[in-house]
Write a protein that holds these residues in place. Structure first.
Motif, PDB file in Angstrom:
ATOM      1  N   HIS A 165       0.829  -1.199   0.000  1.00 58.63           N
ATOM      2  CA  HIS A 165       0.000   0.000   0.000  1.00 58.63           C
ATOM      3  C   HIS A 165       0.867   1.254   0.000  1.00 58.63           C
ATOM      4  N   ARG A 166       0.446   2.270  -0.733  1.00 58.52           N
ATOM      5  CA  ARG A 166       1.179   3.530  -0.767  1.00 58.52           C
ATOM      6  C   ARG A 166       0.559   4.493   0.232  1.00 58.52           C
ATOM      7  N   HIS A 167       1.397   5.094   1.056  1.00 57.62           N
ATOM      8  CA  HIS A 167       0.945   6.028   2.080  1.00 57.62           C
ATOM      9  C   HIS A 167       1.296   7.440   1.624  1.00 57.62           C
ATOM     10  N   THR A 168       0.323   8.342   1.674  1.00 58.30           N
ATOM     11  CA  THR A 168       0.535   9.719   1.245  1.00 58.30           C
ATOM     12  C   THR A 168       0.666  10.603   2.476  1.00 58.30           C
ATOM     13  N   VAL A 169       1.796  11.277   2.586  1.00 57.58           N
ATOM     14  CA  VAL A 169       2.063  12.203   3.679  1.00 57.58           C
ATOM     15  C   VAL A 169       2.605  13.482   3.067  1.00 57.58           C
ATOM     16  N   ASN A 170       1.966  14.608   3.358  1.00 58.94           N
ATOM     17  CA  ASN A 170       2.368  15.924   2.828  1.00 58.94           C
ATOM     18  C   ASN A 170       2.468  15.921   1.308  1.00 58.94           C
ATOM     19  N   GLY A 171       1.563  15.232   0.650  1.00 52.83           N
ATOM     20  CA  GLY A 171       1.525  15.211  -0.805  1.00 52.83           C
ATOM     21  C   GLY A 171       2.470  14.212  -1.450  1.00 52.83           C
ATOM     22  N   ALA A 212       1.719  10.977  11.668  1.00 48.42           N
ATOM     23  CA  ALA A 212       2.317  11.135  12.991  1.00 48.42           C
ATOM     24  C   ALA A 212       3.542  10.241  13.140  1.00 48.42           C
ATOM     25  N   ALA A 213       3.490   9.043  12.574  1.00 51.25           N
ATOM     26  CA  ALA A 213       4.618   8.118  12.685  1.00 51.25           C
ATOM     27  C   ALA A 213       5.837   8.647  11.939  1.00 51.25           C
ATOM     28  N   ILE A 214       5.619   9.280  10.799  1.00 52.42           N
ATOM     29  CA  ILE A 214       6.739   9.804  10.010  1.00 52.42           C
ATOM     30  C   ILE A 214       7.292  11.080  10.645  1.00 52.42           C
TER      31      ILE A 214
END
Length: 148
Positions: free
Chosen positions: A65-71, A102-104
């Motif tokens: 799965h791809r996770h999107t964080v800050n775009g 939050a984890a990143i």
């Protein structure tokens, strides 16, 4: 039947019983080893009936799965590589903190925190050499101005 003959008969019966029990244990062990080898070969070939590794099953969807964080959209392994931790540790952070963002963004404190070396600025760009190497090779004749 004499007592010596009776004792020999009892010893023979005990020996037969022990041999049968040892043979049964050996056959059970061989069957168990065959089953394990059969499962290993089926996994290797690609036949996966009931052979499931629970840890991989749990994390398989997260890894793909791809996770999107800050775009930015990346897989779990890519995010873990950027942060500098293992994918398993990133999954633990996500479970503990509630979201991938939050984890990143989490910065550990205490004895596990990675601190920069003393005297090194975090925003100071690394140098790319001394700067004299290419110039010295391009101008083979160096001239100096003479002072009077």
């Amino acid at each position: 039947m004499t007592p010596a003959e009776r004792a020999r008969e009892i010893d023979r019966q005990e020996f037969e019983t022990e041999c049968k029990a040892a043979r049964d244990r050996a056959l059970a062990y061989v069957n168990h080893c065959r089953q394990l080898e059969k499962q290993r070969v089926q996994v290797w070939i690609g036949v996966t009936k009931n052979v499931v590794n629970k840890i991989n099953q749990l994390q398989l969807s997260d890894r793909a799965h791809r996770h999107t964080v800050n775009g930015e959209s990346k897989t779990l392994g890519e995010w873990a590589k950027i942060i500098g931790i293992t994918p398993k540790a990133l999954l633990g952070r996500r479970r503990r903190l509630g979201s991938m963002e939050a984890a990143i963004a989490f910065q550990p404190t205490g004895r596990w925190a990675k601190r920069p070396a003393p005297g090194v600025s975090l925003n100071f760009a690394p140098s790319e050499g001394t700067g004299a190497g290419s110039t010295a090779q391009e101008t083979p004749k160096i001239t100096f101005s003479e002072k009077a």
